[in-house]
Design a protein around this motif. Structure first.
Motif, PDB file in Angstrom:
ATOM      1  N   UNK A  87       0.845  -1.201   0.000  1.00 23.43           N
ATOM      2  CA  UNK A  87       0.000   0.000   0.000  1.00 23.43           C
ATOM      3  C   UNK A  87       0.877   1.247   0.000  1.00 23.43           C
ATOM      4  N   UNK A  88       1.896   1.242   0.865  1.00 19.20           N
ATOM      5  CA  UNK A  88       2.783   2.403   0.975  1.00 19.20           C
ATOM      6  C   UNK A  88       3.526   2.633  -0.344  1.00 19.20           C
ATOM      7  N   UNK A  89       3.961   1.539  -0.965  1.00 18.31           N
ATOM      8  CA  UNK A  89       4.684   1.668  -2.243  1.00 18.31           C
ATOM      9  C   UNK A  89       3.774   2.251  -3.322  1.00 18.31           C
ATOM     10  N   UNK A  90       2.534   1.806  -3.341  1.00 18.47           N
ATOM     11  CA  UNK A  90       1.576   2.335  -4.330  1.00 18.47           C
ATOM     12  C   UNK A  90       1.320   3.816  -4.081  1.00 18.47           C
ATOM     13  N   UNK A  91       1.138   4.160  -2.808  1.00 16.00           N
ATOM     14  CA  UNK A  91       0.901   5.566  -2.466  1.00 16.00           C
ATOM     15  C   UNK A  91       2.080   6.435  -2.898  1.00 16.00           C
ATOM     16  N   UNK A  92       3.276   5.940  -2.661  1.00 11.96           N
ATOM     17  CA  UNK A  92       4.478   6.680  -3.039  1.00 11.96           C
ATOM     18  C   UNK A  92       4.522   6.872  -4.565  1.00 11.96           C
ATOM     19  N   UNK A  93       4.198   5.810  -5.279  1.00 13.54           N
ATOM     20  CA  UNK A  93       4.258   5.877  -6.745  1.00 13.54           C
ATOM     21  C   UNK A  93       3.213   6.841  -7.311  1.00 13.54           C
ATOM     22  N   UNK A  94       2.080   6.938  -6.627  1.00 14.55           N
ATOM     23  CA  UNK A  94       0.996   7.786  -7.141  1.00 14.55           C
ATOM     24  C   UNK A  94       0.955   9.166  -6.470  1.00 14.55           C
ATOM     25  N   UNK A  95       1.838   9.395  -5.509  1.00 18.27           N
ATOM     26  CA  UNK A  95       1.870  10.691  -4.824  1.00 18.27           C
ATOM     27  C   UNK A  95       0.635  10.948  -3.984  1.00 18.27           C
ATOM     28  N   UNK A  96       0.127   9.884  -3.373  1.00 17.41           N
ATOM     29  CA  UNK A  96      -1.069  10.010  -2.528  1.00 17.41           C
ATOM     30  C   UNK A  96      -0.750   9.480  -1.132  1.00 17.41           C
ATOM     31  N   UNK A  97      -1.673   9.743  -0.204  1.00 15.63           N
ATOM     32  CA  UNK A  97      -1.493   9.190   1.140  1.00 15.63           C
ATOM     33  C   UNK A  97      -2.294   7.892   1.269  1.00 15.63           C
ATOM     34  N   UNK A  98      -1.985   7.151   2.308  1.00 17.37           N
ATOM     35  CA  UNK A  98      -2.724   5.903   2.558  1.00 17.37           C
ATOM     36  C   UNK A  98      -4.217   6.194   2.739  1.00 17.37           C
ATOM     37  N   UNK A  99      -4.503   7.255   3.455  1.00 12.02           N
ATOM     38  CA  UNK A  99      -5.900   7.620   3.681  1.00 12.02           C
ATOM     39  C   UNK A  99      -6.637   7.867   2.362  1.00 12.02           C
ATOM     40  N   UNK A 100      -5.965   8.576   1.495  1.00 13.80           N
ATOM     41  CA  UNK A 100      -6.619   8.954   0.227  1.00 13.80           C
ATOM     42  C   UNK A 100      -6.931   7.731  -0.644  1.00 13.80           C
ATOM     43  N   UNK A 101      -6.086   6.746  -0.575  1.00 11.46           N
ATOM     44  CA  UNK A 101      -6.289   5.591  -1.469  1.00 11.46           C
ATOM     45  C   UNK A 101      -6.975   4.399  -0.797  1.00 11.46           C
ATOM     46  N   UNK A 102      -6.699   4.203   0.478  1.00  4.94           N
ATOM     47  CA  UNK A 102      -7.148   2.931   1.066  1.00  4.94           C
ATOM     48  C   UNK A 102      -8.075   3.056   2.275  1.00  4.94           C
ATOM     49  N   UNK A 103      -8.191   4.227   2.830  1.00  2.53           N
ATOM     50  CA  UNK A 103      -9.016   4.334   4.038  1.00  2.53           C
ATOM     51  C   UNK A 103     -10.497   4.318   3.686  1.00  2.53           C
ATOM     52  N   UNK A 104     -11.224   3.519   4.410  1.00  2.00           N
ATOM     53  CA  UNK A 104     -12.675   3.478   4.205  1.00  2.00           C
ATOM     54  C   UNK A 104     -13.366   4.005   5.447  1.00  2.00           C
ATOM     55  N   UNK A 105     -14.262   4.936   5.252  1.00  2.00           N
ATOM     56  CA  UNK A 105     -15.011   5.503   6.385  1.00  2.00           C
ATOM     57  C   UNK A 105     -15.938   4.440   6.971  1.00  2.00           C
ATOM     58  N   UNK A 106     -15.944   4.383   8.296  1.00  2.00           N
ATOM     59  CA  UNK A 106     -16.830   3.434   8.971  1.00  2.00           C
ATOM     60  C   UNK A 106     -18.125   4.120   9.340  1.00  2.00           C
ATOM     61  N   UNK A 107     -19.191   3.403   9.231  1.00  4.73           N
ATOM     62  CA  UNK A 107     -20.504   3.952   9.625  1.00  4.73           C
ATOM     63  C   UNK A 107     -20.605   4.002  11.133  1.00  4.73           C
TER      64      UNK A 107
END
Lengths: 166, 66
Positions: B46-66
């Protein structure tokens, strides 16, 4: 028999590697499985082990209950159980794109060689005219199915363009 | 569940699945599986993907809980 199996394993294992390496020129690492592939291979090992145990259990059951030695000898049974188990492993890995490492591009070489080896073993079994000694058949079917699975998967992926999305 | 945020971030960056896969050192099928929601990557990937895309973990993988 052991020699023939060894020759088969070397042929199927080594020839594609040599061909693939020549094709690839750079000959990069053959064991580079990414994390998803390692996970899939772990599951495949699990299913293969379960298959092996189930096969042996069925044979023991059949033999124990009826004393029915339909197999000819124990070596046949062992070899067939291993073939079936290995087949489960390779087909599961192939279907989930984890049979070869993510850097390898040798699927075609593997598939063709395995299919050819399978055909050769089945032909050997047929020509021997000792059809009850079916370890040739088991090994042949294993390689043939293995090769077919690899080639079918490759064809399917190419047809669907491998799920690639822009 | 499909990871559409990853897919759109990759598209916004103009990368194909193969290009992203090469950048993070995995197979293209693995990137596809992550986007399709068929595989949960490790935090390292996940961290490697975020680094490659210039995004944070939250932006790409965090899901809001109800």
């Amino acid at each position: 028999m052991v020699l023939l199996i060894a020759v088969g394993c070397v042929a199927v294992g080594l020839i594609p590697i040599l061909i693939g390496s020549a094709m690839e020129r750079r000959g990069r690492g053959y064991t580079d499985y990414d994390e998803r592939q390692q996970y899939v291979r772990g599951k495949a090992y699990q299913y293969a082990l379960m298959t092996l145990m189930a096969c042996i259990l069925v044979w023991i059951g059949l033999y124990g209950i009826g004393g029915w030695d339909w197999t000819g000898n124990v070596a046949n049974v062992g070899l067939c159980c291993m073939c079936l188990s290995a087949l489960v492993f390779t087909v599961y890995c192939t279907v989930h794109d984890s049979y070869l490492s993510w850097r390898s591009k040798h699927y075609l070489a593997f598939g063709v060689t395995a299919a050819l080896m399978g055909g050769a073993y089945i032909a050997l079994w047929w020509m021997s005219e000792r059809w009850l000694e079916f370890w040739h058949l088991a090994v042949g079917l294993f390689w043939l199915a293995d090769g077919a699975a690899i080639l079918l998967r490759r064809w399917w992926l190419r047809r669907k363009k491998d799920g690639e999305e822009p | 569940m499909k990871n559409l945020r990853l897919k759109s971030a990759r598209a916004a960056k103009g990368l194909s699945q193969q290009a992203l896969a090469d950048a993070v050192g995995v197979s293209r099928q693995t990137v596809n599986a992550i986007e399709q929601g068929d595989y949960n990557p490790t935090i390292k990937l996940c961290a490697a993907i975020c680094r490659a895309l210039g995004k944070t973990l939250d932006e790409l993988f965090w899901e809001e809980w109800e």
